[in-house]
Design a protein around this motif. Structure first.
Motif, mmCIF file in Angstrom:
data_model
loop_
_atom_site.group_PDB
_atom_site.id
_atom_site.type_symbol
_atom_site.label_atom_id
_atom_site.label_comp_id
_atom_site.label_asym_id
_atom_site.label_seq_id
_atom_site.Cartn_x
_atom_site.Cartn_y
_atom_site.Cartn_z
ATOM 1 N N VAL A 147 4.099 -4.384 -0.004
ATOM 2 C CA VAL A 147 2.737 -4.463 -0.523
ATOM 3 C C VAL A 147 1.686 -4.516 0.572
ATOM 4 O O VAL A 147 0.488 -4.484 0.288
ATOM 5 N N GLY B 115 -1.051 -3.914 3.152
ATOM 6 C CA GLY B 115 -2.082 -2.888 3.270
ATOM 7 C C GLY B 115 -3.304 -3.256 2.456
ATOM 8 O O GLY B 115 -3.413 -4.355 1.911
ATOM 9 N N TRP C 239 -5.703 -2.755 -0.743
ATOM 10 C CA TRP C 239 -5.699 -2.366 -2.144
ATOM 11 C C TRP C 239 -7.131 -2.428 -2.645
ATOM 12 O O TRP C 239 -7.840 -3.400 -2.363
ATOM 13 N N ARG D 288 -11.817 -5.237 -2.697
ATOM 14 C CA ARG D 288 -10.881 -4.781 -1.666
ATOM 15 C C ARG D 288 -10.005 -5.962 -1.286
ATOM 16 O O ARG D 288 -10.492 -6.959 -0.796
ATOM 17 N N GLU E 97 -6.874 -7.110 0.964
ATOM 18 C CA GLU E 97 -5.957 -6.778 2.049
ATOM 19 C C GLU E 97 -4.794 -7.754 2.042
ATOM 20 O O GLU E 97 -4.988 -8.967 2.163
ATOM 21 N N TYR F 40 -3.649 -13.140 2.404
ATOM 22 C CA TYR F 40 -4.490 -12.079 1.860
ATOM 23 C C TYR F 40 -5.949 -12.428 2.088
ATOM 24 O O TYR F 40 -6.317 -13.589 2.271
ATOM 25 N N ILE G 296 3.314 -4.780 -9.421
ATOM 26 C CA ILE G 296 3.146 -3.393 -9.008
ATOM 27 C C ILE G 296 4.029 -2.529 -9.890
ATOM 28 O O ILE G 296 5.230 -2.761 -10.009
ATOM 29 N N LEU H 279 -1.296 -1.777 -8.407
ATOM 30 C CA LEU H 279 -1.264 -3.231 -8.446
ATOM 31 C C LEU H 279 -2.104 -3.738 -9.614
ATOM 32 O O LEU H 279 -3.311 -3.503 -9.664
ATOM 33 N N TYR I 192 -5.548 0.117 -6.307
ATOM 34 C CA TYR I 192 -4.777 1.235 -5.781
ATOM 35 C C TYR I 192 -4.663 1.082 -4.271
ATOM 36 O O TYR I 192 -5.632 0.691 -3.613
ATOM 37 N N LYS I 193 -3.513 1.410 -3.737
ATOM 38 C CA LYS I 193 -3.315 1.273 -2.290
ATOM 39 C C LYS I 193 -4.131 2.345 -1.574
ATOM 40 O O LYS I 193 -4.055 3.523 -1.906
ATOM 41 N N GLU I 194 -4.908 1.880 -0.616
ATOM 42 C CA GLU I 194 -5.751 2.793 0.167
ATOM 43 C C GLU I 194 -4.861 3.617 1.081
ATOM 44 O O GLU I 194 -3.908 3.099 1.663
ATOM 45 N N GLN J 99 -3.310 5.266 4.117
ATOM 46 C CA GLN J 99 -3.228 4.877 5.531
ATOM 47 C C GLN J 99 -3.258 6.150 6.364
ATOM 48 O O GLN J 99 -2.234 6.691 6.707
#
Length: 97
Positions: free
Chosen positions: A22, A24, A26, A34, A36, A43, A79, A84, A92-94, A96
């Motif tokens: 997980v 990263g 989101w 946002r 992280e 987090y 998830i 998420l 949503y995962k940003e 990378q």
């Protein structure tokens, strides 16, 4: 002796699900929130222009996340299909890049 029944099919087969990666950033679809998720189990969540609106720690079990805010507030997330679902939020995962 009564044994507890497995709650998930993979437990019945004798294996537990692997913890989902997980780590990263989101974000909500509108980018307002946002969250992280850091590799050390911490987090940091920003809301709008307010950075670090919420901070705390998290643990992952399978695809389930338990959060404990630094103030003691608790929340959960799951998830599913790479999305998420965190309480009432959808993140949503940003990418990378």
């Amino acid at each position: 002796m009564v044994r507890n029944q497995p709650s998930r099919p993979e437990e019945a087969l004798g294996h537990m699900p692997l913890d989902v990666d997980v780590v990263g950033m989101w974000v909500t679809a509108d980018g307002h929130i946002r969250q992280e998720l850091l590799p050390d189990g911490r987090y940091d969540e920003a809301r709008g222009r307010r950075s670090s609106a919420y901070t705390g720690r998290y643990t992952v079990t399978g695809s389930h996340i338990d959060y404990v805010d630094d103030t003691g507030f608790t929340a959960t997330g799951d998830i599913r299909d790479g999305v998420l679902f965190h309480e009432h939020l959808v993140l949503y995962k940003e990418d990378q890049a």
